[in-house]
Structure formats: structure tokens, C-alpha cells
Design a protein around this motif. Structure first.
Motif, mmCIF file in Angstrom:
data_model
loop_
_atom_site.group_PDB
_atom_site.id
_atom_site.type_symbol
_atom_site.label_atom_id
_atom_site.label_comp_id
_atom_site.label_asym_id
_atom_site.label_seq_id
_atom_site.Cartn_x
_atom_site.Cartn_y
_atom_site.Cartn_z
ATOM 1 N N ARG A 95 -46.037 -39.954 -0.048
ATOM 2 C CA ARG A 95 -46.261 -39.263 1.220
ATOM 3 C C ARG A 95 -47.154 -40.126 2.104
ATOM 4 O O ARG A 95 -48.079 -40.780 1.630
ATOM 5 N N THR A 96 -46.878 -40.064 3.414
ATOM 6 C CA THR A 96 -47.654 -40.814 4.398
ATOM 7 C C THR A 96 -48.123 -39.848 5.480
ATOM 8 O O THR A 96 -47.393 -38.932 5.858
ATOM 9 N N GLN A 97 -49.347 -40.066 5.952
ATOM 10 C CA GLN A 97 -49.905 -39.233 7.015
ATOM 11 C C GLN A 97 -50.749 -40.097 7.934
ATOM 12 O O GLN A 97 -51.509 -40.956 7.471
ATOM 13 N N LYS A 118 -53.361 -44.848 8.731
ATOM 14 C CA LYS A 118 -52.179 -44.384 8.011
ATOM 15 C C LYS A 118 -52.562 -44.297 6.539
ATOM 16 O O LYS A 118 -52.956 -45.285 5.934
ATOM 17 N N HIS A 147 -51.266 -31.999 3.766
ATOM 18 C CA HIS A 147 -50.990 -32.574 5.083
ATOM 19 C C HIS A 147 -51.536 -31.666 6.190
ATOM 20 O O HIS A 147 -52.235 -32.125 7.102
ATOM 21 N N LYS A 148 -51.234 -30.385 6.090
ATOM 22 C CA LYS A 148 -51.705 -29.419 7.093
ATOM 23 C C LYS A 148 -53.226 -29.289 7.079
ATOM 24 O O LYS A 148 -53.866 -29.196 8.128
ATOM 25 N N GLU A 186 -54.762 -32.223 8.798
ATOM 26 C CA GLU A 186 -54.639 -32.081 10.256
ATOM 27 C C GLU A 186 -55.683 -31.119 10.808
ATOM 28 O O GLU A 186 -56.211 -31.334 11.896
ATOM 29 N N LYS A 197 -54.450 -34.288 14.868
ATOM 30 C CA LYS A 197 -53.194 -35.034 14.795
ATOM 31 C C LYS A 197 -53.309 -36.325 15.583
ATOM 32 O O LYS A 197 -54.000 -36.372 16.610
#
Length: 159
Positions: free
Chosen positions: A9-11, A110, A145-146, A149, A154
Motif C-alpha cells: 500500500r502507498t499513501q 510518499k 489510510h483514513k 488522512e 490529504k
């Protein structure tokens, strides 16, 4: 032969490399980005120094029917602001190798998680993976992820 699975996974995170590194390399923050139903608790004594190779972190987690399991990971590799790796020493997986990578990009960092894992119990583990483990891990990282954020915001600039 048992199967080794891969989750990646990437964020993008709108923060400085130091802020991102300090947050993700602090074990106490893990409970903030883990769904409450897993009852994830860090049981190691609080540690405020820098993450280091050989660092052992202990937890309890209840991934199946609320039954608590002990989990112990060891930090095996660290390159400050670039990556660190945790590997399970005791816990629900036969193998758990989790790489946390951080790369500076326009607008922030990233972050890439690469997890190689294997379940115990041979063919029973494969069935468990297809029935619920894969989905549970996907849900965990979607929740994370959420949560990230909500903590950092974001990225507004495309890398």
C-alpha cells in the motif's frame, strides 16, 4: 508448501519527512491507526527514543472472535527517514516481514508499506486467508489510510 502473501500500500502524506518518520516509528501511535475492534494494545514500556535495530515491541491484538493474542515484533533494519523493517518474532503469522518506506515527493512524503506474510497450518491457513485474513488485512490498511488522512490531511499537489 505454504504460500507467502504480499500486501503493498502507498499513501501520500502532507508533512515533513521528520514528522512522518517520528509518527510511524513510535510504537504507541499504532493504536491510533488500528481499528478499535482489533483491541490492539502496545504492551512494551513506552519508548521515546529513535527506532533502532534490535528493538523489540510487544502487543496484544484480537483478530479472531475477540480472542486476545500476544504479538512481538523486532525492528531489524533502520535507515533514518528512509525505511525501517519490523519482523514478527511471536504472533499469529508464520512469517510477518513489514517494510515501511518513506520518500520525499512534492507536497510531502510518499509512504509505502510492503508486507510479506505466511499463515500457519498449511492448507487450513490458505482457507483462512481466502475466507477472512486477506480481507481483514485489506480493511486494516484501508482504516489506517483514513486515520492517517485525519491526522495529517490529504496531499493537495500531485507528485
Amino acid at each position: 508448501m505454504a504460500t507467502i502473501y504480499l500486501l503493498q500500500r502507498t499513501q501520500l502524506i502532507p508533512a515533513t519527512p521528520e514528522e512522518v518518520w517520528n509518527y510511524f516509528s513510535t510504537p504507541g501511535n499504532l493504536s491510533h491507526i488500528t481499528p478499535a475492534y482489533l483491541r490492539f494494545t502496545v504492551t512494551s514500556p513506552p519508548y521515546t527514543g529513535q527506532v533502532y535495530p534490535g528493538q523489540v515491541i510487544t502487543y496484544t491484538v484480537a483478530p479472531i472472535a475477540g480472542i486476545p493474542l500476544e504479538w512481538m515484533t523486532e525492528i531489524t533494519h533502520v535507515a533514518y527517514l528512509d525505511y525501517f523493517v519490523d519482523e514478527q518474532r511471536v504472533g499469529p503469522y508464520s512469517i510477518w516481514h513489514h517494510e515501511h518506506h518513506f520518500q520525499i515527493v512534492p507536497g510531502g512524503v510518499k509512504m509505502t508499506d510492503i508486507v510479506h506474510y505466511r499463515l500457519p497450518f498449511g492448507w487450513l491457513g490458505k482457507i483462512a486467508h481466502s475466507l477472512f485474513v486477506k480481507k481483514q488485512l485489506e480493511n486494516l490498511f484501508a482504516y489506517r489510510h483514513k486515520a492517517v488522512e485525519k491526522i495529517f490531511g490529504k496531499v493537495t499537489v500531485a507528485p
